[in-house]
Write a protein that holds these residues in place. Structure first.
Motif, mmCIF file in Angstrom:
data_model
loop_
_atom_site.group_PDB
_atom_site.id
_atom_site.type_symbol
_atom_site.label_atom_id
_atom_site.label_comp_id
_atom_site.label_asym_id
_atom_site.label_seq_id
_atom_site.Cartn_x
_atom_site.Cartn_y
_atom_site.Cartn_z
ATOM 1 N N TRP A 157 -0.433 10.282 4.104
ATOM 2 C CA TRP A 157 0.299 10.574 2.860
ATOM 3 C C TRP A 157 0.739 12.027 2.720
ATOM 4 O O TRP A 157 1.225 12.413 1.661
ATOM 5 C CB TRP A 157 -0.553 10.192 1.646
ATOM 6 C CG TRP A 157 -1.198 8.841 1.755
ATOM 7 C CD1 TRP A 157 -2.526 8.573 1.861
ATOM 8 C CD2 TRP A 157 -0.535 7.566 1.785
ATOM 9 N NE1 TRP A 157 -2.738 7.221 1.957
ATOM 10 C CE2 TRP A 157 -1.533 6.586 1.909
ATOM 11 C CE3 TRP A 157 0.817 7.171 1.727
ATOM 12 C CZ2 TRP A 157 -1.235 5.215 1.983
ATOM 13 C CZ3 TRP A 157 1.107 5.815 1.792
ATOM 14 C CH2 TRP A 157 0.090 4.864 1.918
ATOM 15 N N ARG B 281 0.324 15.120 -0.443
ATOM 16 C CA ARG B 281 -0.054 14.441 -1.700
ATOM 17 C C ARG B 281 -1.535 14.101 -1.709
ATOM 18 O O ARG B 281 -2.155 13.997 -2.757
ATOM 19 C CB ARG B 281 0.798 13.189 -1.847
ATOM 20 C CG ARG B 281 0.448 12.310 -3.032
ATOM 21 C CD ARG B 281 1.619 11.383 -3.319
ATOM 22 N NE ARG B 281 1.272 10.272 -4.164
ATOM 23 C CZ ARG B 281 2.140 9.341 -4.513
ATOM 24 N NH1 ARG B 281 3.400 9.404 -4.089
ATOM 25 N NH2 ARG B 281 1.782 8.342 -5.292
ATOM 26 N N ASN C 291 -5.682 14.319 -0.850
ATOM 27 C CA ASN C 291 -6.748 15.313 -0.833
ATOM 28 C C ASN C 291 -7.224 15.486 0.611
ATOM 29 O O ASN C 291 -7.431 14.506 1.330
ATOM 30 C CB ASN C 291 -7.903 14.851 -1.730
ATOM 31 C CG ASN C 291 -8.960 15.927 -1.914
ATOM 32 O OD1 ASN C 291 -9.609 16.374 -0.966
ATOM 33 N ND2 ASN C 291 -9.127 16.346 -3.161
ATOM 34 N N GLY D 151 0.825 -1.207 0.000
ATOM 35 C CA GLY D 151 0.000 0.000 0.000
ATOM 36 C C GLY D 151 0.860 1.257 0.000
ATOM 37 O O GLY D 151 1.700 1.442 0.868
ATOM 38 N N GLY D 152 0.664 2.119 -1.015
ATOM 39 C CA GLY D 152 1.392 3.388 -1.082
ATOM 40 C C GLY D 152 2.665 3.356 -1.889
ATOM 41 O O GLY D 152 3.329 4.387 -2.044
ATOM 42 N N MET D 153 3.034 2.171 -2.416
ATOM 43 C CA MET D 153 4.255 2.112 -3.237
ATOM 44 C C MET D 153 4.023 2.763 -4.598
ATOM 45 O O MET D 153 2.945 2.665 -5.175
ATOM 46 C CB MET D 153 4.697 0.658 -3.441
ATOM 47 C CG MET D 153 5.385 0.056 -2.240
ATOM 48 S SD MET D 153 5.957 -1.624 -2.609
ATOM 49 C CE MET D 153 7.301 -1.268 -3.721
ATOM 50 N N ASP D 154 5.052 3.408 -5.108
ATOM 51 C CA ASP D 154 4.995 4.019 -6.437
ATOM 52 C C ASP D 154 5.652 3.117 -7.470
ATOM 53 O O ASP D 154 6.485 2.275 -7.131
ATOM 54 C CB ASP D 154 5.722 5.360 -6.428
ATOM 55 C CG ASP D 154 4.915 6.424 -5.707
ATOM 56 O OD1 ASP D 154 3.683 6.438 -5.870
ATOM 57 O OD2 ASP D 154 5.518 7.228 -4.962
ATOM 58 N N ARG E 22 -9.980 16.132 1.831
ATOM 59 C CA ARG E 22 -11.304 15.586 2.176
ATOM 60 C C ARG E 22 -11.272 14.069 2.404
ATOM 61 O O ARG E 22 -12.222 13.501 2.931
ATOM 62 C CB ARG E 22 -12.282 15.832 1.025
ATOM 63 C CG ARG E 22 -12.625 17.279 0.816
ATOM 64 C CD ARG E 22 -13.595 17.421 -0.356
ATOM 65 N NE ARG E 22 -13.829 18.833 -0.611
ATOM 66 C CZ ARG E 22 -12.970 19.605 -1.278
ATOM 67 N NH1 ARG E 22 -11.859 19.100 -1.771
ATOM 68 N NH2 ARG E 22 -13.235 20.880 -1.449
ATOM 69 N N ASP E 23 -10.224 13.389 1.969
ATOM 70 C CA ASP E 23 -10.294 11.930 1.854
ATOM 71 C C ASP E 23 -9.881 11.187 3.135
ATOM 72 O O ASP E 23 -9.130 11.724 3.963
ATOM 73 C CB ASP E 23 -9.422 11.463 0.682
ATOM 74 C CG ASP E 23 -9.924 12.009 -0.653
ATOM 75 O OD1 ASP E 23 -11.053 12.545 -0.677
ATOM 76 O OD2 ASP E 23 -9.178 11.927 -1.650
ATOM 77 N N HIS E 24 -10.355 9.969 3.241
ATOM 78 C CA HIS E 24 -10.053 9.127 4.413
ATOM 79 C C HIS E 24 -9.736 7.695 3.972
ATOM 80 O O HIS E 24 -10.226 7.233 2.942
ATOM 81 C CB HIS E 24 -11.245 9.092 5.378
ATOM 82 C CG HIS E 24 -11.528 10.417 6.008
ATOM 83 N ND1 HIS E 24 -12.377 11.342 5.438
ATOM 84 C CD2 HIS E 24 -11.046 10.988 7.150
ATOM 85 C CE1 HIS E 24 -12.418 12.433 6.202
ATOM 86 N NE2 HIS E 24 -11.621 12.242 7.243
ATOM 87 N N VAL E 25 -8.924 7.036 4.777
ATOM 88 C CA VAL E 25 -8.654 5.606 4.593
ATOM 89 C C VAL E 25 -9.092 4.901 5.867
ATOM 90 O O VAL E 25 -8.749 5.344 6.970
ATOM 91 C CB VAL E 25 -7.156 5.332 4.318
ATOM 92 C CG1 VAL E 25 -6.901 3.833 4.175
ATOM 93 C CG2 VAL E 25 -6.700 6.084 3.058
ATOM 94 N N TYR E 26 -9.889 3.850 5.691
ATOM 95 C CA TYR E 26 -10.373 3.055 6.830
ATOM 96 C C TYR E 26 -9.619 1.724 6.827
ATOM 97 O O TYR E 26 -9.568 1.034 5.799
ATOM 98 C CB TYR E 26 -11.870 2.788 6.695
ATOM 99 C CG TYR E 26 -12.752 4.010 6.871
ATOM 100 C CD1 TYR E 26 -12.788 5.012 5.908
ATOM 101 C CD2 TYR E 26 -13.542 4.152 8.002
ATOM 102 C CE1 TYR E 26 -13.594 6.134 6.070
ATOM 103 C CE2 TYR E 26 -14.358 5.268 8.174
ATOM 104 C CZ TYR E 26 -14.378 6.256 7.204
ATOM 105 O OH TYR E 26 -15.180 7.354 7.364
ATOM 106 N N TYR F 106 2.122 1.281 6.105
ATOM 107 C CA TYR F 106 1.805 2.696 5.881
ATOM 108 C C TYR F 106 0.994 3.305 7.020
ATOM 109 O O TYR F 106 0.872 4.525 7.106
ATOM 110 C CB TYR F 106 1.109 2.894 4.525
ATOM 111 C CG TYR F 106 -0.329 2.424 4.432
ATOM 112 C CD1 TYR F 106 -1.372 3.247 4.857
ATOM 113 C CD2 TYR F 106 -0.661 1.184 3.900
ATOM 114 C CE1 TYR F 106 -2.693 2.840 4.762
ATOM 115 C CE2 TYR F 106 -1.970 0.768 3.790
ATOM 116 C CZ TYR F 106 -2.986 1.597 4.229
ATOM 117 O OH TYR F 106 -4.298 1.193 4.134
#
Lengths: 231, 217
Positions: B194, B197, B199, B8-11, B201-205, B151
């Motif tokens: 993050w 980088r 937004n 998760g989060g790798m580029d 407004r955004d969330h991760v659950y 992450y």
């Protein structure tokens, strides 16, 4: 016989490595890559057959049961099941509330099997919120509701990027969100399985539940696209 | 373990193309690996199965197709638990056929699956946190199996739902018991994870177990 088999496997492994090296080195003409892939697939096939053969001989695999299980997951269970849930939630507000409160028992109301012995959670898209489901660690997915996950869901590119760049991922998938929409990404890291309830498309007033279910795609229940517009 | 699976989060990875109608299995051997994984009689559970896939060396993991990772895992665990030997896999014809057990058939497919999930030692456990609590994911890097993604470690979130009592994968995968405990849906602001980088407004659950968390002070 046995020596022949072992040496064949070694031959395949070595040829595969050599073929891959040739492709990487820039000789990469497509026919070489295809030939290398064929060899790799052949090796997987030999190994899979060997393991199943030995376990079957030892009565640790029942081939009849295995065939039934494969047929069930390949042909019987699938997104049409989740689509029934979504369509019902669009026409029945009380059901929608029960679905959002605890998706397993709500799914069981519709006679959907396998929904009471593990935890399911439904999350609803609205004009203000868009939900996207991922499993960054592997491939967790609500099998009883959607069947087996699509290949793209298990791919490194999706697993890596969905949590950090969900808007770019959705945009590349063809879904442009307004800037003022909140994105919620659900990383399925434990034993709770997620399904997205997409927004009901405009112009579907008066449609039957069955007709509505036909608008609900697999990927819309992962959050990767919207439900289809009516024809 | 800090493995390649925890991506998760790798580029750098390309986003896959979505194929609405792609088949589940692209080769017959994939169907065989899938079916055998679900029905084979085995002494390990889902957590150890996952750890088996995570234990594939990272370079091999990235170049191995999905069901071939399962195959690798099945081979390794079947050998580890003595169900098969490497010599038998190299020469299946050498293995004697045991008297055939009766075949199973059921309209309820779940009756045909081998047990994937261990029995909880107890359905009761004290909840250390309540909905609304601010929590930090402990900055731990266990060498064994864990379901706390890298992450999220060291990051602060808010308990959003108590998901009830579950098996603790970290111990269960290593043969150290089910250690029943609460699991919580924890909401993180995307910017907490993050930086700029993300937004605003955004969330991760993320679903996180009691042992992964401590109170934010």
């Amino acid at each position: 016989m046995s020596n022949k088999k072992v040496s064949r496997r070694r031959f395949l492994a070595e040829t595969s490595a050599a073929a891959s090296a040739a492709t990487v080195a820039g000789a990469g003409i497509p026919s070489q890559a295809a030939a290398a892939d064929e060899i790799v697939q052949s090796d997987y096939s030999l190994r899979a057959k060997a393991l199943v053969s030995v376990l079957t001989k030892k009565n640790l695999i029942d081939p009849a049961a295995m065939d039934q299980v494969i047929d069930y997951y390949e042909n019987k269970v699938g997104p049409h099941i989740g689509a029934r849930l979504v369509a019902r939630s669009w026409v029945d507000p009380a059901f929608r509330q029960r679905l959002l409160d605890d998706a397993g028992p709500a799914a069981a109301e519709l006679g959907i099997p396998g929904t009471l012995n593990s935890a399911f959670r439904a999350v609803a898209n609205t004009p203000a919120v868009h939900n996207l489901v991922v499993c960054t660690l592997c491939s967790c997915y609500p099998w009883p509701l959607l069947g087996l996950p699509p290949t793209w869901y298990k791919d490194a590119g999706y697993r890596a990027r969905a949590v950090i760049d969900p808007r770019d991922v959705l945009s590349e998938f063809g879904l442009q969100l307004e800037q003022d929409v909140e994105v919620r990404v659900w990383d399925s890291t434990a034993e709770i399985r997620y399904i997205v309830i997409p927004e009901r498309p405009a112009g579907t007033e008066g449609m039957t539940e069955e007709a509505l279910a036909a608008l609900v795609t697999r990927d819309s229940m992962i959050g990767a696209e919207r439900a289809k517009a009516p024809a | 373990m800090n493995g390649i699976h925890d991506m998760g989060g790798m580029d750098g990875f390309a986003l896959p193309t979505r194929h609405p109608e792609a088949p589940h299995f692209h080769y017959p051997w994939e169907r065989l690996v899938f079916g055998s994984s679900l029905v084979m009689q085995k002494p390990w559970f889902i957590d150890e199965s996952r750890f088996g896939v995570e234990s594939i060396p990272p370079d091999l993991y990235l170049t191995t197709p999905y069901y071939a990772r399962w195959l690798y895992r099945n081979e390794q665990l079947a050998i580890k638990y003595g169900l098969v030997t490497a010599a038998e896999l190299a020469d299946p014809d050498s293995v004697a056929v045991l008297p055939k057990a009766e075949s199973s058939s059921s309209d309820d497919v779940s009756q045909l699956l081998s047990s994937m999930v261990a029995e909880l030692d107890s359905a009761e456990a004290e909840a250390s946190f309540s909905v609304g609590d601010r929590v930090v994911v402990k900055n731990e890097h266990p060498v064994g199996h864990t379901r706390a993604p890298r992450y999220a470690r060291g990051r602060t979130g808010i308990v959003q739902r108590d998901q009830g009592v579950h098996i603790f994968p970290d111990t269960n995968a290593m043969g150290l018991g089910t250690k029943p405990q609460h699991c919580y849906s924890v909401m993180f602001e995307a910017r907490e994870l993050w930086g700029s980088r993300a937004n605003i407004r955004d969330h991760v659950y993320i679903d996180l177990f009691d042992d992964y968390l401590e109170s934010a002070t």
